[in-house]
Motif scaffolding. Structure first.
Motif, PDB file in Angstrom:
ATOM      1  N   GLY A   4       0.901  -1.149   0.158  1.00 58.85           N
ATOM      2  CA  GLY A   4       0.096  -0.070   0.004  1.00 58.85           C
ATOM      3  C   GLY A   4       0.793   1.148   0.122  1.00 58.85           C
ATOM      4  N   HIS A   5       0.179   2.394  -0.362  1.00 58.95           N
ATOM      5  CA  HIS A   5       0.922   3.765  -0.220  1.00 58.95           C
ATOM      6  C   HIS A   5      -0.089   4.752   0.009  1.00 58.95           C
ATOM      7  N   PRO A   6      -0.131   5.479   1.345  1.00 56.99           N
ATOM      8  CA  PRO A   6      -1.156   6.540   1.477  1.00 56.99           C
ATOM      9  C   PRO A   6      -0.125   7.805   0.943  1.00 56.99           C
ATOM     10  N   HIS A  36       1.056   2.232 -10.167  1.00 54.91           N
ATOM     11  CA  HIS A  36       1.475   3.084  -9.056  1.00 54.91           C
ATOM     12  C   HIS A  36       2.939   3.703  -9.433  1.00 54.91           C
ATOM     13  N   ASP A  37       3.721   2.981  -9.714  1.00 56.41           N
ATOM     14  CA  ASP A  37       4.920   3.516  -9.837  1.00 56.41           C
ATOM     15  C   ASP A  37       5.254   4.584 -10.880  1.00 56.41           C
ATOM     16  N   LYS A  77      -5.958  10.078  -0.871  1.00 56.19           N
ATOM     17  CA  LYS A  77      -5.938   8.970  -1.714  1.00 56.19           C
ATOM     18  C   LYS A  77      -4.918   7.868  -0.908  1.00 56.19           C
ATOM     19  N   ILE A  78      -5.370   6.698  -0.749  1.00 57.01           N
ATOM     20  CA  ILE A  78      -4.670   5.700  -0.512  1.00 57.01           C
ATOM     21  C   ILE A  78      -4.640   4.478  -1.520  1.00 57.01           C
ATOM     22  N   ILE A  79      -3.590   4.141  -1.932  1.00 60.55           N
ATOM     23  CA  ILE A  79      -3.303   3.150  -3.042  1.00 60.55           C
ATOM     24  C   ILE A  79      -2.812   2.003  -2.343  1.00 60.55           C
ATOM     25  N   LEU A  80      -3.467   0.757  -2.994  1.00 54.98           N
ATOM     26  CA  LEU A  80      -3.269  -0.634  -2.605  1.00 54.98           C
ATOM     27  C   LEU A  80      -2.788  -1.208  -3.991  1.00 54.98           C
ATOM     28  N   THR A  81      -1.850  -2.054  -3.936  1.00 54.64           N
ATOM     29  CA  THR A  81      -1.462  -2.755  -5.222  1.00 54.64           C
ATOM     30  C   THR A  81      -1.361  -4.173  -4.878  1.00 54.64           C
ATOM     31  N   PRO A  82      -2.568  -4.920  -4.632  1.00 45.25           N
ATOM     32  CA  PRO A  82      -2.387  -6.324  -4.671  1.00 45.25           C
ATOM     33  C   PRO A  82      -2.066  -7.021  -5.845  1.00 45.25           C
ATOM     34  N   GLU A  83      -1.604  -8.265  -5.415  1.00 42.24           N
ATOM     35  CA  GLU A  83      -1.374  -9.116  -6.827  1.00 42.24           C
ATOM     36  C   GLU A  83      -2.570 -10.047  -6.974  1.00 42.24           C
TER      37      GLU A  83
END
Lengths: 304, 304
Positions: free
Chosen positions: B127-129, B186-187, B150-156
């Motif tokens: 994750g990345h807030p 995200h990156d 915004k909070i980004i989650l990057t699950p697989e």
């Protein structure tokens, strides 16, 4: 000049945007001058300025406005400033004190020298209030914009000392801290602290806006991006004029920045952690030092 | 996992700086979890965090801390995050949900895949807030940092859906707006909106600080410069890690920026007014649009 007292003089402000309108407003509210007259090429701007209390009166005919004034402040984009100096030169009384608020000084001094008579030029005091914001126009004008802010005057050897004192007194009356320096030094310092950051902010936002990820990019941007890009909302014409007028110093500052940026890019590519950490640490130390300068200035203390 | 209810779970926050401390504080004050435990490599940081009310308790032994926790949030610089994942892997219970706040996601996902077992990895929700500031450390932690952010989650693909729900619920409980996307996306988005601006700000301030006019430059800088360079006061080690971890996307964004900047430099040198005005105008339109997005977000409205 009739007198050395500001309160017996009439001030004419040509251009009633953020810079001119804010100076006018403070001068009206603090009764610095006998009268503050506004001039703008748009009659609705003058009417709005009167309505907002920025000016005591306005005058739609430039020649009439100039003839009634003891001190004239020009605050329009730089290339227009040069045109106005040329336009008023034929009827500008030699004793009238002329000053301006342009963000680039060498080119304005050059134009003034070209268009004004020797005696008129002696009463021209080039100036630049280091204050501003990304908003522009008559509605952006506000009280106390210049409180504790730096005002740079760039007189030449032949500039009349009384004229310098009057312009200095005007800025001090609205809270400004006046410093004198050469136009060349002004242009080089401002290229680094203001013109280059604006160029970078405009370039970054334009470059991101061309990206296909445009929507996500702005959607996931946060506070750092907001602050960093705030100045990219500044007036495009005003900034176009600044980059034209201060071309030489801007290119010098930009090329130094680019050379450092290419070096930092190489460090990122080569995973040169030591170099990156040194740049970031030096930048942090310098930026923290700058915060202290700003704090001292805003608390009203001078810093030397 | 014992339950799906956050209020029955214990949260462990590893790293009690601005990001971790602020999440902990909101979770304590809003009673989101049964208990919020803090861990830091410095005992004085843990004591200070307890004193400031950021955590309910702290635990100086990482293994003991991990064994008591149902949800673990790692908020330390990225390269340290990867080391911590490796360190706790041998005793991390398979049902414990692990998440992080790192500003670059591909490299963390890669490390997690390397160090965690298949089952542990299924309960890892990267994750990345998108919140933060130039201040850092335990004293910088504050309430409501994540409100409407915004909070980004990057699950697989293999990430456990329950784990995703729990992490999502945690962020929503402190006011965050949670979105899911791939680590790659995200990156690339963050490289443009956050990493590149930080690189430019660090580079500008460092480049100016090397100038012989250093003192004047900072002395005559104003509000625009203050805002533009604020992020250059950010933590050097944290940012070093980000540029190492997100090297590829940062270089892509930087090279696009550089290519546009060289073009704009040519326009300044050639006095190409039309090109300059177009860039500045497009940037202003995009930046004004971004202001509206931010306003909508801060007023609590979602924008699509």
């Amino acid at each position: 000049m009739k007198t050395l007292q500001l309160k017996d003089c009439n001030l004419l402000v040509i251009g009633l945007g953020l810079i001119g309108g804010s100076l006018a407003k403070d001068c009206v509210e603090r009764k610095v001058f006998n009268k503050v007259i506004g001039y703008s090429r748009k009659s609705e701007t003058m009417a709005k300025a009167k309505e907002l209390g920025l000016i005591n009166d306005f005058e739609a005919d430039l020649e009439t406005a100039v003839s009634q004034s003891d001190v004239i402040f020009i605050s329009v984009p730089i290339l227009t400033t040069e045109k106005i100096i040329a336009a008023i030169a034929p009827y500008l009384k030699t004793e009238t004190i002329l000053t301006d608020g342009g963000s680039s000084k060498e080119s304005i001094v050059e134009s003034a020298r070209q268009f004004l008579s020797t005696t008129q030029f002696e009463n021209f005091v080039p100036g630049h209030p280091i204050a501003g914001a990304e908003n522009s126009g008559v509605h952006a004008a506000r009280a106390n914009l210049y409180q504790n802010q730096k005002i740079i005057l760039t007189p030449e050897d032949e500039t009349n000392k009384t004229a310098i004192s009057i312009v200095k007194a005007m800025w001090q009356a609205v809270g400004g801290q006046v410093d004198l320096m050469s136009p060349q030094r002004h242009d080089s310092v401002l290229a680094a602290t203001s013109h280059l950051p604006h160029l970078l902010a405009f370039n970054l936002v334009d470059s991101l806006a061309k990206n296909s990820d445009y929507k996500d990019i702005f959607n996931y941007a946060a506070g750092g991006f907001r602050d960093f890009t705030r100045i990219a909302a500044s007036d495009p014409v005003m900034w176009h004029d600044i980059f034209q007028a201060n071309q030489k110093s801007v290119l010098t500052a930009l090329d130094q920045f680019l050379s450092e940026l290419h070096r930092l890019r190489d460090a990122v590519e080569k995973s040169d952690g030591d170099y990156m950490k040194k740049v970031f640490m030096d930048a942090k130390v310098a930026r923290d030092h700058f915060s202290k300068i700003l704090e001292a200035r805003n608390s009203g203390c001078s810093e030397e």
